[in-house]
Design an enzyme around this catalytic site. Sequence first.
Site, PDB file in Angstrom:
ATOM      1  N   GLY A 162       0.774  -1.227   0.000  1.00 39.30           N
ATOM      2  CA  GLY A 162       0.000   0.000   0.000  1.00 39.30           C
ATOM      3  C   GLY A 162       0.807   1.278   0.000  1.00 39.30           C
ATOM      4  N   SER A 163       2.013   1.260  -0.545  1.00 43.90           N
ATOM      5  CA  SER A 163       2.805   2.494  -0.531  1.00 43.90           C
ATOM      6  C   SER A 163       2.115   3.604  -1.320  1.00 43.90           C
ATOM      7  CB  SER A 163       4.223   2.248  -1.046  1.00 43.90           C
ATOM      8  OG  SER A 163       4.229   1.906  -2.414  1.00 43.90           O
ATOM      9  N   ASN A 164       1.478   3.260  -2.436  1.00 44.25           N
ATOM     10  CA  ASN A 164       0.738   4.282  -3.179  1.00 44.25           C
ATOM     11  C   ASN A 164      -0.497   4.744  -2.412  1.00 44.25           C
ATOM     12  OD1 ASN A 164       2.001   4.994  -5.746  1.00 44.25           O
ATOM     13  ND2 ASN A 164       1.810   2.827  -6.210  1.00 44.25           N
ATOM     14  N   ASP A 209      -6.626  -3.057 -18.081  1.00 42.51           N
ATOM     15  CA  ASP A 209      -5.647  -2.070 -18.557  1.00 42.51           C
ATOM     16  C   ASP A 209      -5.965  -1.481 -19.923  1.00 42.51           C
ATOM     17  OD1 ASP A 209      -4.182  -2.533 -16.197  1.00 42.51           O
ATOM     18  OD2 ASP A 209      -3.145  -4.218 -17.117  1.00 42.51           O
ATOM     19  N   ASN A 240      -6.938   3.818 -12.054  1.00 46.67           N
ATOM     20  CA  ASN A 240      -5.931   2.805 -11.756  1.00 46.67           C
ATOM     21  C   ASN A 240      -4.540   3.325 -12.113  1.00 46.67           C
ATOM     22  OD1 ASN A 240      -4.996   0.149 -11.049  1.00 46.67           O
ATOM     23  ND2 ASN A 240      -4.805  -0.308 -13.233  1.00 46.67           N
ATOM     24  N   HIS A 279      -0.818   1.758 -13.356  1.00 49.05           N
ATOM     25  CA  HIS A 279      -0.206   0.537 -13.895  1.00 49.05           C
ATOM     26  C   HIS A 279       1.285   0.792 -14.096  1.00 49.05           C
ATOM     27  CE1 HIS A 279      -0.187  -3.324 -15.926  1.00 49.05           C
ATOM     28  NE2 HIS A 279       0.646  -2.778 -16.804  1.00 49.05           N
TER      29      HIS A 279
END
Length: 190
Positions: A14-16, A147, A104, A106
Amino acid sequence: MKKIRLAIFASGTGSNALNIIQYFKTSDVVEIGFVLSNKQDAKIVNAAREQGVEVVVVSNQEVEAAGKLVDLCRENAIDYIILAGFLRKIPEQLIGLYPDRIINIHPSLLPKYGGKGMYGANVHKAVLENKEKVSGITIHFVNTEFDKGEIIAQFQCVVDEGETLESLQHKIHLLEHANFPNVIKNTIVS
């Protein structure tokens, strides 16, 4: 003025997600409604709670069935859903309720290295194996295909000769942390 409410979906460290929480912590315009994870033992679960953010853990079956996700988003008056390393396909029912409101990130320059199974180290290994000269990140809206949603922004970095998996992952994380929260803000705040 009513704040724009985000739900962040994450499956791993979960760093983002934490970066987004920190970025909007003092915002007058945006607030985090909750963090959702499909893994009880994901590092983001405790890390988000330590930041004072509500956390909801759901099973993979509940993600696929969609009903619980829809109810959670409605009950929490969620305006946008942010996918920050969420490793499950988003159900069509939720996409239908949030058209162009699920964002999202990617870890490649889509359309290259996207699709089912292309996440994290899998992407970086493919980039290195194919001797790409550049890599990067893509921030995009989510549609019903992995994506393939409309691209909002892309940021790139050079893949140096002798680049390792670890060094490329580090470069990509730096791009993500430097750009994802700001792109979210610019996309949702008019």
